[in-house]
Design a protein around this motif. Structure first.
Motif, PDB file in Angstrom:
ATOM      1  N   VAL A  51       0.850  -1.202   0.000  1.00  0.00           N
ATOM      2  CA  VAL A  51       0.000   0.000   0.000  1.00  0.00           C
ATOM      3  C   VAL A  51       0.880   1.245   0.000  1.00  0.00           C
ATOM      4  N   LEU A  52       0.568   2.167  -0.900  1.00  0.00           N
ATOM      5  CA  LEU A  52       1.194   3.485  -0.927  1.00  0.00           C
ATOM      6  C   LEU A  52       0.116   4.533  -0.658  1.00  0.00           C
ATOM      7  N   VAL A  53       0.396   5.438   0.273  1.00  0.00           N
ATOM      8  CA  VAL A  53      -0.557   6.506   0.597  1.00  0.00           C
ATOM      9  C   VAL A  53       0.198   7.822   0.606  1.00  0.00           C
ATOM     10  N   GLY A  54      -0.318   8.830  -0.091  1.00  0.00           N
ATOM     11  CA  GLY A  54       0.339  10.133  -0.075  1.00  0.00           C
ATOM     12  C   GLY A  54      -0.235  11.078  -1.100  1.00  0.00           C
ATOM     13  N   SER A  55       0.562  12.089  -1.449  1.00  0.00           N
ATOM     14  CA  SER A  55       0.119  13.083  -2.418  1.00  0.00           C
ATOM     15  C   SER A  55       0.142  12.498  -3.813  1.00  0.00           C
ATOM     16  N   ARG A  56      -0.452  13.235  -4.746  1.00  0.00           N
ATOM     17  CA  ARG A  56      -0.458  12.796  -6.139  1.00  0.00           C
ATOM     18  C   ARG A  56       0.980  12.643  -6.651  1.00  0.00           C
ATOM     19  N   GLY A  57       1.839  13.617  -6.317  1.00  0.00           N
ATOM     20  CA  GLY A  57       3.223  13.564  -6.757  1.00  0.00           C
ATOM     21  C   GLY A  57       3.973  12.374  -6.195  1.00  0.00           C
ATOM     22  N   PHE A  58       3.673  12.003  -4.942  1.00  0.00           N
ATOM     23  CA  PHE A  58       4.334  10.864  -4.313  1.00  0.00           C
ATOM     24  C   PHE A  58       4.026   9.574  -5.063  1.00  0.00           C
ATOM     25  N   LEU A  59       2.755   9.383  -5.439  1.00  0.00           N
ATOM     26  CA  LEU A  59       2.396   8.170  -6.164  1.00  0.00           C
ATOM     27  C   LEU A  59       2.991   8.165  -7.567  1.00  0.00           C
ATOM     28  N   VAL A  60       3.022   9.325  -8.230  1.00  0.00           N
ATOM     29  CA  VAL A  60       3.605   9.398  -9.574  1.00  0.00           C
ATOM     30  C   VAL A  60       5.082   9.048  -9.529  1.00  0.00           C
ATOM     31  N   ARG A  61       5.800   9.547  -8.526  1.00  0.00           N
ATOM     32  CA  ARG A  61       7.232   9.246  -8.400  1.00  0.00           C
ATOM     33  C   ARG A  61       7.488   7.764  -8.155  1.00  0.00           C
ATOM     34  N   ASN A  62       6.483   7.071  -7.645  1.00  0.00           N
ATOM     35  CA  ASN A  62       6.616   5.632  -7.400  1.00  0.00           C
ATOM     36  C   ASN A  62       6.015   4.803  -8.535  1.00  0.00           C
ATOM     37  N   GLY A  63       5.808   5.428  -9.714  1.00  0.00           N
ATOM     38  CA  GLY A  63       5.386   4.702 -10.899  1.00  0.00           C
ATOM     39  C   GLY A  63       3.923   4.359 -10.969  1.00  0.00           C
TER      40      GLY A  63
END
Length: 764
Positions: A509-521
């Motif tokens: 599970v990844l939770v965070g800002s839009r930019g955080f998820l984009v940086r994680n692919g």
């Protein structure tokens, strides 16, 4: 209690204002004299001395010799000291309150007997005043009055003499004139074999003024607690980084500008400085009032009181203890607290007219009586009547009884007027500024909406995000945990900037800002929802976008209606917030504010400047530490429901319950109190002027003068009582409406502003 430290001018180097202690003050007139002496020193632009606080708020020009100020005060027999704050200042005020409380107890206990005996003489059953019984009662009234006048009233008499001697008589002088006049006249009457005495007048005046002084000191003690609360919010220790790179915990007060300190994640920053390591996010609510985190990059400034949320950081200190921004806020707050309320200034101006007028008229009456061949006794009786009529009972109690009545009426609705000035000034405000977060809104983020990928259940998504955010110290994370419950447990949790990674129930599970998820692919869908005024948090499960959580601060349900009602009465409205422009505009639109009535990104100093810059009188409504400076700078500061301890301690009006709607009710009660006060003052002054003229021509004998004076005081009290009676009736009506299920909107509350719109012209 330890003796206060000697004042060191070097502690104020580089500043243009500050608070200093004064040792040796023992009456308000001493404080006034010291203040005048301080302003006589070249370069000193302001010196406001508080007797109760034992301190002075100073402002000076660059280059001023503060040592000269200390020498000037020392020459008068006093001593400048380091200011007492927190427990020290509160202890000093508490000790003074105990002394005043003892004097008040003596005045009440002995004065009660004086009043009872005087009432018997006024009623004069079976004509007892003319015989030996009347004379015995008069002597007994004098005996019970002596402890009140000589001991309880000693500070008042001394203060009245000193202020009159230096040419600035105030209310102390006015009361001292009435007390000494009544006592002297009573002893003269007894020595002439009469039973007409006026000891009850002196007792009443001493008791009322002593009570007023006790209330003033209680308010100041609350204020000292607020200043201490500002400092208590900060850690007393800090980790200093030595030359070898090791960190050692020391007292924050021992760290100087230029040194480097270390602050761990989750800790509060102890000193102002610049961030010298990587970026981090901070809870800046102590200064901005906003719970949403703020990203601060390397090289940017951080301030004492911020909470470090992300990682271990190092700070290059730019301001030591005493020069931090929060310390300067404390100085500004203390300076504002030294201002005398307008009601006190009005009373002093009135006293400066009445005191010389009464004395002059009494002397003229005596001289003219003797010139007209009246006997010395007859001329003396006329002069005596003038002095008794001049005793300012009705004038002196007009404001206090109006305040007490307004306080009782407000308390029934969960509103507390903490100062006499507030109960009268609030009704005259022409502008009300509101803080946003915690005042017009609920003050914390809550989950408002969830957008899900097809095939994902809402309950499953909430449980996953709650588990992933389990160990995160963050208001948004807390809101997500509250919404999701505690059904699942995360393993292998790892925090990153703007997000968190965790394994929950076998899923990544990844939770965070839009930019955080984009940086994680993670590929996210296009934004399809209006997120204005909201915080968007995204979640991905096993490499796929799963949900968007929208969090926001809900507007209080009574805010819109109350602001609409306030606007209808002609009050100018505004909102000043430390939050960004977009959420401020969103909340402002919801409560009916125009773009020009909304100020965003406000610092505490910005809010205070807004209060002082606009059309006044102005009230400011807030709830956080960042609002305290605006609270004390406003003509009336109002602590909203659920406000911080520092805000409550500094506010003139505290809303214990009732939310934003209670602000409207408080204004309505104050407007009624102002009308009653004006009526009382007009009646009191008219009574004094008319009665003085009659007494000067000998048409009012001393006994009748005393009776008229007592009657005028009773009329003032009865008129003020209408406030409390109206409040009881209002509360009863509300209870009946609630019991019957009648519903009214916040803007339609019968007691909020009903007849107050019609008072707009009268108050203008």
């Amino acid at each position: 209690m330890d003796a206060p430290r000697e004042f060191d001018p070097a502690t104020l180097d580089g500043l243009d204002r500050g608070i200093v202690g004064i040792d040796g003050l023992w009456c308000p007139s001493c404080a006034a004299a010291v203040g005048r002496a301080m302003t006589a020193v070249p370069g000193v632009t302001r010196a406001q001395v508080s007797f109760a606080g034992g301190s002075a708020a100073l402002a000076w020009e660059d280059g001023t010799d503060l040592g000269a100020v200390a020498r000037k005060v020392s020459a008068m027999g006093y001593r400048l000291t380091a200011p007492e704050t927190g427990g020290g200042m509160e202890g000093r005020i508490a000790a003074e309150m105990r002394r005043v409380a003892i004097r008040l107890a003596v005045a009440v206990v002995f004065g009660m007997w004086t009043m009872m005996l005087s009432i018997l003489l006024y009623l004069n059953p079976d004509n007892i005043a003319a015989g030996a019984t009347g004379r015995a009662l008069a002597l007994a009234a004098g005996a019970t009055a002596l402890p009140v006048v000589v001991w309880a009233g000693a500070p008042i008499l001394l203060a009245g003499w000193r202020t009159a001697r230096v040419g600035v008589p105030g209310m102390d002088s006015l009361v001292a004139l009435g007390v000494t006049g009544a006592v002297a006249a009573s002893f003269w009457s007894l020595s002439a074999g009469h039973s007409e005495v006026w000891f009850d007048t002196s007792v009443m005046l001493v008791t009322l003024l002593t009570l007023a002084r006790l209330v003033e000191m209680a308010t100041l003690r609350q204020s000292s607690r607020a200043i201490a609360a500002l400092r208590a919010a900060l850690p007393e220790t800090a980790r200093r980084i030595g030359a070898d790179g090791t960190a050692r915990e020391v007292l924050a007060s021992s760290i100087r500008k230029g040194e480097v300190i270390r602050v761990a994640a989750g800790e509060r920053v102890p000193l102002d400085g610049n961030l010298v390591t990587g970026d981090s996010s901070f809870d800046t609510s102590i200064m901005t009032g906003e719970s949403a985190p703020r990203e601060i990059i390397q090289g940017s400034a951080v301030e004492a009181g911020f909470v470090n949320l992300s990682r271990m950081i190092e700070i290059d200190v730019t301001a030591a203890v005493g020069a931090r921004r929060i310390d300067l806020m404390g100085v500004d707050i203390a300076t504002a607290l030294h201002d005398r309320p307008e009601i006190h200034r009005l009373a002093d101006r009135l006293a400066r007219v009445i005191v010389p007028l009464a004395i002059t008229l009494a002397v003229l009456t005596l001289v003219i009586g003797l010139v007209m061949d009246l006997s010395a006794e007859a001329a003396g009786l006329r002069a005596l009547s003038v002095l008794i009529i001049a005793c300012p009972c009705a004038v002196a109690i007009a404001a206090p009884v109006s305040h007490l009545a307004a306080t009782g009426a407000a308390a029934a609705s969960g509103i507390h007027f903490r100062t006499q000035a507030a109960s009268e000034s609030l009704g005259s405000v022409r502008r009300v500024l509101f803080d946003k977060t915690g005042t017009l809104t609920e003050g914390r983020p809550v989950l408002r909406d969830v957008h899900l990928r097809a095939g994902i259940e809402r309950g499953r998504a909430l449980a996953l995000v709650a588990a992933a955010e389990h160990e995160v110290v963050h208001p948004v994370a807390q809101a997500l945990r509250e919404a999701g419950g505690g059904g699942l447990v995360a393993t292998g949790s790892e925090r990153f900037e703007n997000g968190v990674s965790a394994t929950v129930d076998g899923s990544d599970v990844l939770v965070g800002s839009r930019g955080f998820l984009v940086r994680n692919g993670i590929e996210l869908p296009e934004e399809q929802h209006d997120t204005a005024g909201q915080t968007a948090v995204h979640m991905a499960v096993d490499g796929s976008w799963t949900a968007q959580f929208l969090l926001g601060d809900a507007v209080r349900p009574d805010a819109t209606g109350t602001l609409s009602s306030l606007r209808e009465t002609g009050i100018v409205l505004g909102m000043a917030s430390g939050d960004a422009a977009v959420p401020c505009a969103h909340v402002g639109a919801l409560v009916g504010l125009q773009a020009g009535e909304i100020w965003s990104d406000c610092t505490p100093e910005d809010k205070a400047a807004l209060v002082e810059a606009g059309p006044g009188p102005t009230a400011f409504v807030g709830d956080g530490v960042n609002d305290t400076l605006a609270i004390v700078r406003a003509d009336v500061g109002i602590a909203a429901t659920d406000a911080s301890a520092a805000t409550i301690a500094l506010a003139d009006v505290v809303i214990a319950r009732g939310g934003v709607a209670a602000v409207g009710k408080a204004i309505a009660i104050s407007r009624k109190a102002r009308r009653v006060l004006r009526q009382n003052l007009v009646f009191s002054v008219a009574y004094n002027v008319l009665a003085l003229g009659l007494a000067a021509f000998g048409t009012v004998p001393p006994l009748a003068a005393a009776g008229a004076m007592a009657a005028s005081s009773l009329m003032v009290i009865a008129n003020a009582g209408r406030l409390r009676a109206g409040a009881v009736k209002s509360e009863t009506s509300e209870g009946e409406d609630e019991h019957s299920g009648a519903a009214t909107s916040p803007g339609q509350r019968a007691d909020a502003f009903t007849d107050e719109s019609s008072t707009k012209k009268a108050d203008a």
